[in-house]
Design an enzyme around this catalytic site. Structure first.
Site, short mmCIF file in Angstrom:
data_model
loop_
_atom_site.label_atom_id
_atom_site.label_comp_id
_atom_site.label_asym_id
_atom_site.label_seq_id
_atom_site.Cartn_x
_atom_site.Cartn_y
_atom_site.Cartn_z
N LYS A 59 36.57 55.77 33.81
CA LYS A 59 37.70 55.04 33.85
C LYS A 59 37.89 54.20 32.37
O LYS A 59 39.09 54.18 31.83
CB LYS A 59 37.65 53.94 34.87
CG LYS A 59 38.70 52.78 34.76
CD LYS A 59 38.74 51.64 35.65
CE LYS A 59 37.59 50.69 35.45
NZ LYS A 59 38.02 49.51 34.66
N ASN A 60 36.98 53.76 31.89
CA ASN A 60 37.11 52.96 30.80
C ASN A 60 37.17 53.67 29.51
O ASN A 60 37.46 53.24 28.27
CB ASN A 60 35.97 51.87 30.66
CG ASN A 60 36.22 50.79 31.57
OD1 ASN A 60 37.23 50.73 32.30
ND2 ASN A 60 35.13 50.13 31.93
N ARG A 129 44.40 44.28 33.10
CA ARG A 129 44.29 43.50 31.67
C ARG A 129 44.26 44.57 30.72
O ARG A 129 44.80 44.38 29.45
CB ARG A 129 43.38 42.59 31.56
CG ARG A 129 42.40 42.26 32.86
CD ARG A 129 41.01 41.68 32.43
NE ARG A 129 40.70 41.46 30.91
CZ ARG A 129 41.47 40.50 30.41
NH1 ARG A 129 42.04 39.57 31.02
NH2 ARG A 129 40.91 40.61 28.84
N CYS A 153 40.44 36.60 34.96
CA CYS A 153 40.25 37.23 36.28
C CYS A 153 39.05 36.63 36.60
O CYS A 153 38.45 35.89 36.16
CB CYS A 153 40.29 38.74 35.68
SG CYS A 153 38.65 39.16 34.85
N ARG A 158 38.49 35.90 29.63
CA ARG A 158 38.93 37.06 29.03
C ARG A 158 40.04 37.06 28.10
O ARG A 158 41.34 37.69 28.35
CB ARG A 158 38.81 38.11 29.94
CG ARG A 158 37.81 38.18 30.88
CD ARG A 158 37.75 39.41 31.72
NE ARG A 158 37.58 40.56 31.20
CZ ARG A 158 37.72 41.68 31.69
NH1 ARG A 158 38.13 41.80 32.95
NH2 ARG A 158 37.42 42.96 31.13
N PRO A 159 40.14 36.14 27.10
CA PRO A 159 41.16 36.01 25.93
C PRO A 159 41.33 37.49 25.19
O PRO A 159 40.39 38.25 25.49
CB PRO A 159 40.77 34.85 25.11
CG PRO A 159 39.11 34.83 25.29
CD PRO A 159 38.81 35.41 26.77
N ASP A 341 28.32 45.71 33.39
CA ASP A 341 29.19 46.51 34.57
C ASP A 341 28.21 47.11 35.50
O ASP A 341 28.56 47.56 36.63
CB ASP A 341 30.03 47.62 34.03
CG ASP A 341 31.37 47.03 33.22
OD1 ASP A 341 32.00 47.75 32.70
OD2 ASP A 341 31.38 45.90 33.53
N ILE A 363 27.36 38.34 28.93
CA ILE A 363 28.96 38.67 28.50
C ILE A 363 30.06 37.93 29.19
O ILE A 363 30.77 37.30 28.44
CB ILE A 363 29.12 40.09 28.72
CG1 ILE A 363 27.77 41.02 28.15
CG2 ILE A 363 30.49 40.72 28.18
CD1 ILE A 363 27.80 41.23 26.67
N ARG A 433 40.00 50.46 42.26
CA ARG A 433 40.53 50.38 40.80
C ARG A 433 39.72 51.28 39.96
O ARG A 433 40.19 51.67 39.23
CB ARG A 433 40.43 48.99 40.50
CG ARG A 433 41.47 47.93 40.96
CD ARG A 433 41.48 46.72 40.25
NE ARG A 433 41.62 46.80 38.86
CZ ARG A 433 41.98 45.93 37.86
NH1 ARG A 433 41.60 44.74 38.26
NH2 ARG A 433 41.88 46.27 36.85
#
Ligand code: EPZ
Length: 453
Positions: A59-60, A129, A153, A158-159, A341, A363, A433
């Site tokens: 996905k990423n 995002r 989130c 998470r800027p 993750d 993180i 997702r």
């Protein structure tokens, strides 16, 4: 460290999930199984996982690849794209921007002939995002871009300040008004940009902007994730001039235009790591078909240290565990360190290990939301700031638990496979997702997972 060796014949795969050949727009797909209102998993445990599972595309890696298709007026063809909700959302976003997006012969074809509306609207950004990844390519292609600022989130604020700073250093005028970020640039120019903190999508967004800039861009303290490398490879196929992807310094020499290309999305190391953790947790024996061991060695070596047996074979990995699990110490960090993750998944595994394991999440500031849910199932975990202390082994009991974010949900599913009795995981739209056909894949490995409304 266990001896890793090529193993004899491999069981066949648990069956592919590729849909038949059809040429429909992504948006025409049947309504999302991802029905945020009511869906849950009902999991019967305990169950050992055995057999082979096909690992889907990442996905990423697919998300920035979709955004990269905006950089050319020619068609781009992506293979091994996973069927997950985030990519359907990204497909809808590209369609709203003006691209044609369709699945053909099991691949995704994106054709951004013209850019009709260079913006990512709030209703899409709020659900994903990663929509901000269209900012870089839109700035590069048409000199303007607008996106609703992604709110925080579940896992943190998470800027996107590094993304914005990179665009500004390339000459973009960026304004933040009414919750939107708006950027304009007649033509971006090459810049020398240092990331204060390693940022995966920050690196990707800057690269997507720099490939058509006037001059050379140097990204320092760049993310080294395999998904960043996969994106750079795609951009190179499109005619971009990039060197150093996968290192801490990436150099991009801007060109005047990019052409279409065909590109393969890499296998999902986080999905593979999730099933590897589930195999070790249930004392199972699972072959991860299509997994690439070289891109998630931190996880595989941790599993091996804990007592799982990891056998690596070209194009597949077998993970099995038949003895006791040893405690572990995990500290998440940017690639090639232990991936954040997979933190929730290995924390669930640690509930079955002898002794007290320590899990440090470096993180994101709020990524232990799976802990209270696991505790309700009988896990013994103490959280002190960024560290969790997990005492094991604990007998887990089935319970109704709630998913809060994508990877926390996966850790609760693994707990359900271990627990005595029935576990109901609520709000599994989080899972949909980023996990392709998760219940089908688990049930083909001997689990009993039912999707209920
Ligand atoms: C990517 O998110 C992944 N998402 C995340 O996966 C992953 O957890 C994360 O990288 C870390 O590996 C995608 O690739 C789509 P970051 P990203 O920018 O890029 C701070 C999943 O489960 N930061 O590397 O948003 C940030 O707050 C998801 O698939 C800033 O302060 O993460 C965080 O503390 C979850 N300002 C740290 O840097 C910025 O401008 C790393 O974030 C950007 C980031």
């Amino acid at each position: 460290m266990r001896i890793w060796r090529a193993s004899p014949a491999w069981p066949c795969c648990a069956g592919s999930h590729e849909a038949g050949i059809r040429s429909v727009g992504l948006a025409d797909q049947p309504p999302d199984r991802y029905n945020p209102r009511v869906e849950k998993f009902r999991i019967s445990g305990p169950r050992r996982l055995e057999g082979a599972v096909r690992i889907s595309g990442a996905k990423n890696a697919a998300l920035p690849a979709f955004a990269a298709a905006l950089l050319t007026e020619e068609p781009v063809r992506l293979a091994n794209v996973p069927k997950v909700a985030d990519l359907r959302t990204m497909g809808k976003l590209l369609t709203s921007i003006g691209a044609d997006v369709a699945r053909e012969d099991g691949e995704v074809v994106i054709h951004a002939r013209t850019i009709r509306s260079p913006q990512a609207p709030y209703d899409l950004v709020k659900t994903m995002r990663a929509s901000v990844l269209v900012l870089g390519p839109l700035l590069a292609r048409v000199g303007e871009a607008k996106a609703s600022l992604p709110g925080g989130c579940a896992i943190g604020v998470r800027p996107i300040n590094y993304h914005i700073a990179a665009f500004q250093q390339m000459g973009a005028e960026v304004s933040l008004e009414h919750g939107d970020v708006e950027a304009k640039a007649t033509r971006l120019r090459g810049a020398d940009f240092l990331f204060d903190q390693v940022s995966v999508t920050g690196t990707e967004n800057a690269m997507l902007a720099a490939v058509l800039a006037d001059g050379t861009t140097r990204l320092r303290n760049a993310a080294r994730e395999p998904e960043v490398v996969n994106l750079a490879e795609m951009l190179q196929k499109m005619g971009a001039k990039i060197s150093g992807a996968g290192e801490t310094e990436i150099v991009i020499e801007g060109v005047t235009r990019l052409h279409g290309a065909r590109h393969d999305i890499i296998p999902d190391r986080i999905e593979a790591g999730t099933y590897a953790a589930a195999a070790a947790a249930t004392g199972g024996n699972v072959v991860l078909e299509g997994a690439d061991a070289s891109i998630f060695m931190a996880m595989l070596s941790k599993l091996s240290q804990m007592g799982a047996v990891v056998d690596i074979h070209p194009g597949a990995i077998r993970v099995r565990r038949d003895g006791p699990l040893e405690r572990c110490d995990v500290s998440t960090s940017p690639y090639p360190g232990f991936p954040t993750d997979l933190q929730a998944q290995i924390l669930t595994l640690a509930t079955q290990a002898q002794g007290v394991s320590t899990i440090a999440e470096n993180i994101f500031e709020n990524r232990f939301q799976h802990v209270p849910e696991l505790a309700r199932m009988g896990a013994r975990i103490r959280v002190d700031g960024r560290r969790a202390f997990v005492e094991g082994p604990s007998r887990l009991n089935g319970a109704t638990v709630m998913a809060t974010d994508l990877r926390a949900s996966a850790s609760l599913v693994i707990a359900g496979l271990l627990a005595e009795g029935t576990t109901t995981v609520d709000r599994i739209y989080h899972l949909d997702r980023g996990y392709d056909h998760m219940e089908e894949k688990l049930n083909a490995l001997g689990a009993r997972v039912e999707r209920v409304s």
